[in-house]
Design a protein around this motif. Sequence first.
Motif, mmCIF file in Angstrom:
data_model
loop_
_atom_site.group_PDB
_atom_site.id
_atom_site.type_symbol
_atom_site.label_atom_id
_atom_site.label_comp_id
_atom_site.label_asym_id
_atom_site.label_seq_id
_atom_site.Cartn_x
_atom_site.Cartn_y
_atom_site.Cartn_z
ATOM 1 N N SER A 159 0.857 -1.180 0.000
ATOM 2 C CA SER A 159 0.000 0.000 0.000
ATOM 3 C C SER A 159 0.893 1.229 0.000
ATOM 4 C CB SER A 159 -0.899 0.030 1.238
ATOM 5 O OG SER A 159 -1.831 -1.035 1.218
ATOM 6 N N ILE A 160 0.379 2.305 -0.547
ATOM 7 C CA ILE A 160 1.029 3.605 -0.439
ATOM 8 C C ILE A 160 0.048 4.501 0.300
ATOM 9 C CG2 ILE A 160 1.898 5.603 -1.694
ATOM 10 C CD1 ILE A 160 2.795 3.718 -3.912
ATOM 11 N N GLY A 161 0.261 4.611 1.573
ATOM 12 C CA GLY A 161 -0.684 5.350 2.386
ATOM 13 C C GLY A 161 -2.036 4.673 2.413
ATOM 14 N N LEU A 162 -3.057 5.404 2.044
ATOM 15 C CA LEU A 162 -4.429 4.901 2.060
ATOM 16 C C LEU A 162 -4.787 4.096 0.816
ATOM 17 C CD1 LEU A 162 -5.989 8.241 3.334
ATOM 18 C CD2 LEU A 162 -5.977 6.094 4.629
ATOM 19 N N LEU A 163 -3.887 4.059 -0.172
ATOM 20 C CA LEU A 163 -4.205 3.448 -1.459
ATOM 21 C C LEU A 163 -3.467 2.132 -1.665
ATOM 22 C CD1 LEU A 163 -3.897 6.677 -3.636
ATOM 23 C CD2 LEU A 163 -6.027 5.480 -3.101
ATOM 24 N N PRO A 164 -4.130 1.113 -2.222
ATOM 25 C CA PRO A 164 -3.406 -0.108 -2.606
ATOM 26 C C PRO A 164 -2.456 0.199 -3.751
ATOM 27 C CG PRO A 164 -5.682 -0.184 -3.380
ATOM 28 C CD PRO A 164 -5.580 1.024 -2.496
ATOM 29 N N ALA A 165 -1.290 -0.424 -3.713
ATOM 30 C CA ALA A 165 -0.245 -0.099 -4.692
ATOM 31 C C ALA A 165 -0.533 -0.657 -6.074
ATOM 32 C CB ALA A 165 1.104 -0.597 -4.203
ATOM 33 N N ASP A 166 -1.542 -1.522 -6.213
ATOM 34 C CA ASP A 166 -1.811 -2.067 -7.549
ATOM 35 C C ASP A 166 -2.389 -1.017 -8.495
ATOM 36 O OD1 ASP A 166 -4.360 -1.813 -6.517
ATOM 37 O OD2 ASP A 166 -4.807 -3.957 -6.516
ATOM 38 N N GLY A 167 -2.700 0.173 -7.979
ATOM 39 C CA GLY A 167 -3.140 1.257 -8.850
ATOM 40 C C GLY A 167 -1.993 2.117 -9.352
ATOM 41 N N PHE A 168 -0.751 1.680 -9.078
ATOM 42 C CA PHE A 168 0.433 2.420 -9.506
ATOM 43 C C PHE A 168 1.285 1.562 -10.428
ATOM 44 C CE2 PHE A 168 -0.765 4.313 -5.470
ATOM 45 C CZ PHE A 168 -0.538 5.669 -5.648
ATOM 46 N N ARG A 169 2.239 2.203 -11.099
ATOM 47 C CA ARG A 169 3.233 1.534 -11.915
ATOM 48 C C ARG A 169 4.623 2.001 -11.480
ATOM 49 N NH1 ARG A 169 -0.425 -1.078 -12.408
ATOM 50 N NH2 ARG A 169 -1.618 -1.676 -14.243
ATOM 51 N N LEU A 170 5.573 1.082 -11.455
ATOM 52 C CA LEU A 170 6.950 1.400 -11.080
ATOM 53 C C LEU A 170 7.686 1.954 -12.294
ATOM 54 C CD1 LEU A 170 9.225 1.231 -8.938
ATOM 55 C CD2 LEU A 170 9.712 -1.067 -9.814
ATOM 56 N N ARG A 171 8.255 3.133 -12.139
ATOM 57 C CA ARG A 171 8.962 3.792 -13.231
ATOM 58 C C ARG A 171 10.161 4.560 -12.667
ATOM 59 N NH1 ARG A 171 6.027 0.864 -15.539
ATOM 60 N NH2 ARG A 171 4.615 1.290 -17.293
ATOM 61 N N ILE A 172 10.962 5.137 -13.567
ATOM 62 C CA ILE A 172 11.898 6.181 -13.171
ATOM 63 C C ILE A 172 11.369 7.476 -13.774
ATOM 64 C CG2 ILE A 172 13.921 4.712 -12.898
ATOM 65 C CD1 ILE A 172 14.822 5.681 -15.670
ATOM 66 N N GLY A 173 11.854 8.599 -13.236
ATOM 67 C CA GLY A 173 11.310 9.875 -13.662
ATOM 68 C C GLY A 173 11.478 10.161 -15.135
ATOM 69 N N ALA A 174 12.536 9.647 -15.746
ATOM 70 C CA ALA A 174 12.758 9.852 -17.173
ATOM 71 C C ALA A 174 11.925 8.851 -17.964
ATOM 72 C CB ALA A 174 14.239 9.702 -17.503
ATOM 73 N N CYS A 175 10.621 8.953 -17.840
ATOM 74 C CA CYS A 175 9.740 7.986 -18.525
ATOM 75 C C CYS A 175 8.811 8.735 -19.480
ATOM 76 C CB CYS A 175 8.929 7.172 -17.512
ATOM 77 S SG CYS A 175 7.909 8.135 -16.402
#
Length: 567
Positions: free
Chosen positions: A37-53
């Motif tokens: 989780s990221i705070g109150l949100l489940p992490a499956d709603g995010f994608r892992l990236r680097i800033g230069a994307c």
Amino acid sequence: MGRTLLGCVAIGIAGFTTFANAETPVAGFKQALENESIGLLPADGFRLRIGACPDCAVPKQNLWYFQNEFIAVPANATAASGFSRGVDRNTDVARWAATPAAAQLAHPSVVWLGAPGILEGATVLAGGQTLRTANGQEIGLKLAPRLSTNRSYANAATTAWLAGRQVRMRGTLEDAGGRPSFVARTIWPADFAIEPATLKTEPLKHPTGLAHFVRAPAGEGKSIETRLLWERHPGQERAWKDKPVLGIVLNGAQGDDDESLGGHFAVATGRFGDKGDWSNWAVNNFYNLDSVSEKGILAATVPMDNYLMDLNSGQQYYRPSVMLVAVLNNARTAVAYQGGIQRVFNHFYRHDFRYRHAAANCTGISVDVFDALGWHVPKRGPTAPLKSIGAYGYVAATDGSLASGRKIYDYLNEEQVRLLPAVGFDAIGQDLLQLVGTEGMPKRPLSSYEQQLREDVEAILLVRIPQVPSSRAMGSAPVFSFDEFRSRVPADQADWKIVPVGPRPFPAVLREADLTPDDDPSPVPLPVAGIGAGLGAILAAFVWRRRARPARKAASDRRIPETADAE
């Protein structure tokens, strides 16, 4: 700005993918967003990236600061927090909070993760070069390198502090000659857990109790200390797993930087994890975007383990901290704050406003969001508005700089709850305790947000978090006043311990035409200019009268006597 070269990022992702696709060779290792989780949100709603994307559906201004850093971005662009153009951040939050959209938490545009993988359930063995995983396998342990600008780092004292403890780590899994080795960037002791069943109730005995808690010597303990101030249902089982929280984090003064004696301030949201874990609460951390932190700190929403325990940027590697936690039975107040602060970050990254050490620092920005939502924490007034004019003149003359004079003028005129992290922490804590009725109800009419807080808070507790031993000097409590600050620094500013930082110019190409104006304040404040103009007029009249007196005296001989008398 970044800590990982682009080539290393590619290697790290490739290495991670190899391990992830194979039968997992290391128990407890996973991708940074897997079952998280990221705070109150489940992490499956995010994608892992680097800033230069180039494929990230996130404003380019937000990404620019994280070009070589691992981040989480919303998987769906429509789920990302937005912002309103053409209005200031506080107006934006207040208007948004009055809409139905505020009840549903959107995703922050950027979450700074720092590393692509997580290793859980491992134990640091003596010597600090080996880990024992959850299934008994021994693998290598390496530390992410110290930033060249960071003046201290983990050492033998750190190794001894961690030895024998089970940890959760963010980093990268490497193949070191056929043997797995984990390169740790963040190391979070599992015994930092907040265990509800063992909390001891100890209410504050006096309104000054919060300040006394903050000022108490931090010591050199290995784990956290907890204190339950209040709970709605004493005697009942504290079933806090998955309960939402609102956390006020106060970081202390550094022991090697006189400019840091004010400490630092942040607000966190999240849910209690299994066995009292709070490592994945989201911390909303504001720092100056226009300078490069010697510790690599970037203003962002970050997981708590990253915020406190990153080997370079983690707060606990250079000062002790305390935290006030409101355990909630309804997520709505935490959702509103997190949604509002995410909009502020979008304004911040695009330079709608800039970090200012008096008017818009970590405390002021955070408190302003509460105020825009309707939590009107009682103000305590500026430090010394009457003295500020004299202080302006003295400092400007002593330093030979109108900008220095303006700085001291702004400090002395800023509301203390917005200016000083310790005062903001104390004011919020005292008002929260009043809202739930422990110190008598506030005398003001309550807003709808304040009424929700009153209804939703299930318990209030304090947490003391120790500084991690390292080669850095131990820190202390932050100051509660400007006078206290002056008493703790050398009288001669030339003797202050100061850490210089380099500039980080915001690229002109990223500036948009609809930016909300955020001009630098005049080096001469209006009251000073007004007084100066008045004094100048008086002086000019005096000089004119002196110079004109001989001519007037000669002319008086030709005037009628009453005119002369009037003269």
